[in-house]
Design an enzyme around this catalytic site. Structure first.
Site, PDB file in Angstrom:
ATOM      1  N   LEU A   3      -6.668   5.934  -0.262  1.00 40.12           N
ATOM      2  CA  LEU A   3      -5.501   5.542   0.532  1.00 40.12           C
ATOM      3  C   LEU A   3      -5.313   5.338   1.855  1.00 40.12           C
ATOM      4  CD1 LEU A   3      -3.567   7.596  -1.779  1.00 40.12           C
ATOM      5  CD2 LEU A   3      -3.958   5.766  -1.492  1.00 40.12           C
ATOM      6  N   HIS A   4      -4.283   4.324   2.350  1.00 41.92           N
ATOM      7  CA  HIS A   4      -4.046   3.778   3.735  1.00 41.92           C
ATOM      8  C   HIS A   4      -2.812   3.828   3.823  1.00 41.92           C
ATOM      9  CE1 HIS A   4      -3.980  -0.566   2.527  1.00 41.92           C
ATOM     10  NE2 HIS A   4      -5.492   0.226   1.663  1.00 41.92           N
TER      11      HIS A   4
ATOM     12  N   GLN B  75     -13.455  -4.385 -13.195  1.00 41.14           N
ATOM     13  CA  GLN B  75     -12.612  -5.277 -12.545  1.00 41.14           C
ATOM     14  C   GLN B  75     -14.117  -5.496 -11.077  1.00 41.14           C
ATOM     15  OE1 GLN B  75      -8.907  -3.274 -11.147  1.00 41.14           O
ATOM     16  NE2 GLN B  75     -10.015  -4.135  -9.558  1.00 41.14           N
TER      17      GLN B  75
ATOM     18  N   SER C 180      -7.002  -2.095   4.078  1.00 42.95           N
ATOM     19  CA  SER C 180      -7.601  -2.137   2.761  1.00 42.95           C
ATOM     20  C   SER C 180      -8.348  -1.241   3.300  1.00 42.95           C
ATOM     21  CB  SER C 180      -8.472  -3.942   2.822  1.00 42.95           C
ATOM     22  OG  SER C 180      -9.369  -3.634   1.703  1.00 42.95           O
TER      23      SER C 180
ATOM     24  N   GLY D  29      -1.561   0.856   3.968  1.00 38.61           N
ATOM     25  CA  GLY D  29      -0.409   0.058   2.493  1.00 38.61           C
ATOM     26  C   GLY D  29      -0.483   1.033   1.518  1.00 38.61           C
ATOM     27  N   HIS D  30      -0.527   2.139   0.575  1.00 38.61           N
ATOM     28  CA  HIS D  30      -0.476   2.482   0.105  1.00 38.61           C
ATOM     29  C   HIS D  30       0.801   3.558  -0.058  1.00 38.61           C
ATOM     30  CE1 HIS D  30      -4.935   1.968  -0.603  1.00 38.61           C
ATOM     31  NE2 HIS D  30      -4.346   1.252  -1.800  1.00 38.61           N
TER      32      HIS D  30
END
Ligand code: AMP
Length: 282
Positions: A33-34, A61, A187, A36-37
């Site tokens: 996690l960063h 995926q 990301s 953005g999350h």
């Protein structure tokens, strides 16, 4: 924050929450996690009574099995980060909880045009995998709201389509891309960049900004080619640069000046594949 691994416990928790008539929100992630999350979690907590986050690295995926194996696993750190947020529950299922009958012969979803362009074209099997995991997770969590990032613009469009196949309503909230101070879109994959690659990586953002600044009604082809050249000279192996209708993702080669546009990029730096996008006239 409650941590749950088994689907039956989660279903039970959600049943109890729904009995209280609360609004539930869901933030699915693959971990590492960063900010953005964390931004998605914060948006979710601001809008919903109950915030549910999942961490599941979905094997179906990954079109490249090596990419799946190398996907960063930072669960300890993720739990520490999440416990400082307003997340109420973290769901960390094993693969067997999501795919109890194995990962072959899973359902295929009709994504039409969206499934075959850009990410769909360069990562065969990616969106079928995203569709399988999202459908499974949404059927377990049955949230009122789903929070996803604009960073994965095409994925948001795919999921929006999937939501129409569900037998219950879920509202998708798309949140803006969170960037590093130098413009690089955050990301989990950035962790795999070498120091030299990390120094080169913000060129994607600068290239998108240049497209935005130079965009005028008329032919857009030269902007695409300039962008590909800039990235190639900057050390990237470019998969695509596309300028498209932001509503349909149909390529726009001659812009009327009014259609909302988006520029999208996918390119490798060494072995790391980076994607980014920018809305051009909003
Ligand atoms: P991932 O863990 O990469 O599967 O991402 C989980 C969710 O976080 C997806 O909805 C992504 O679009 C979103 N996300 C990832 N990176 C960012 C970012 N830099 N800004 C905003 N959302 C992001």
């Amino acid at each position: 924050m409650i941590i749950i691994h088994q689907t039956s416990f989660l279903i039970d928790y959600i049943r109890k929450q729904k009995a209280k008539r609360v609004i539930t929100g869901f933030v699915p992630t693959m971990g590492a996690l960063h900010e953005g999350h964390i931004n998605l979690i914060n948006k979710c907590a601001a809008l919903c009574h109950v915030t549910i986050c999942s961490i599941f690295v979905n094997p179906t995926q990954f079109n490249d099995p090596a990419d799946y194996k190398k996907y960063p696993d930072r669960l300890e750190n993720d739990m520490r980060l999440l416990s400082a947020t307003k997340a109420d529950l973290l769901f960390v299922p094993p693969v067997s909880a999501i795919y109890p009958n194995g990962t072959t012969d899973l359902e295929q979803y009709d994504l039409g045009y969206l499934g075959n362009i850009l990410e769909g074209k360069f990562r065969p099997g990616h969106f079928p995998g995203v569709s399988q995991v999202m459908t499974r997770l949404l059927n377990i969590v049955t949230p009122d709201y789903l929070f996803m990032g604009q960073k994965d613009y095409q994925q948001c469009m795919v999921v929006k389509k999937l939501l129409t196949y569900l037998p219950f309503p879920v509202k998708l909230v798309t949140c803006p891309t969170v960037r590093e101070p130098d413009g690089l879109a955050m990301s989990s994959r950035n962790l795999r960049l070498s120091p030299d690659e990390r120094a080169k990586a913000p060129l994607i953002y600068q290239t998108l900004l240049a497209i935005k600044e130079k965009m005028h009604p008329g032919n857009t082809g030269h902007l695409k080619h300039e962008a590909m050249e800039t990235l190639a000279k900057g050390g990237f192996k470019v998969e695509y640069v596309e300028i498209a209708d932001a509503g349909s993702l149909q390529p726009v080669s001659d812009w009327s000046g009014t259609t909302p546009l988006i520029a999208l990029v996918a390119a490798f730096l060494g072995e790391v594949r980076l994607i980014d996008n920018m809305l051009l006239n909003s």
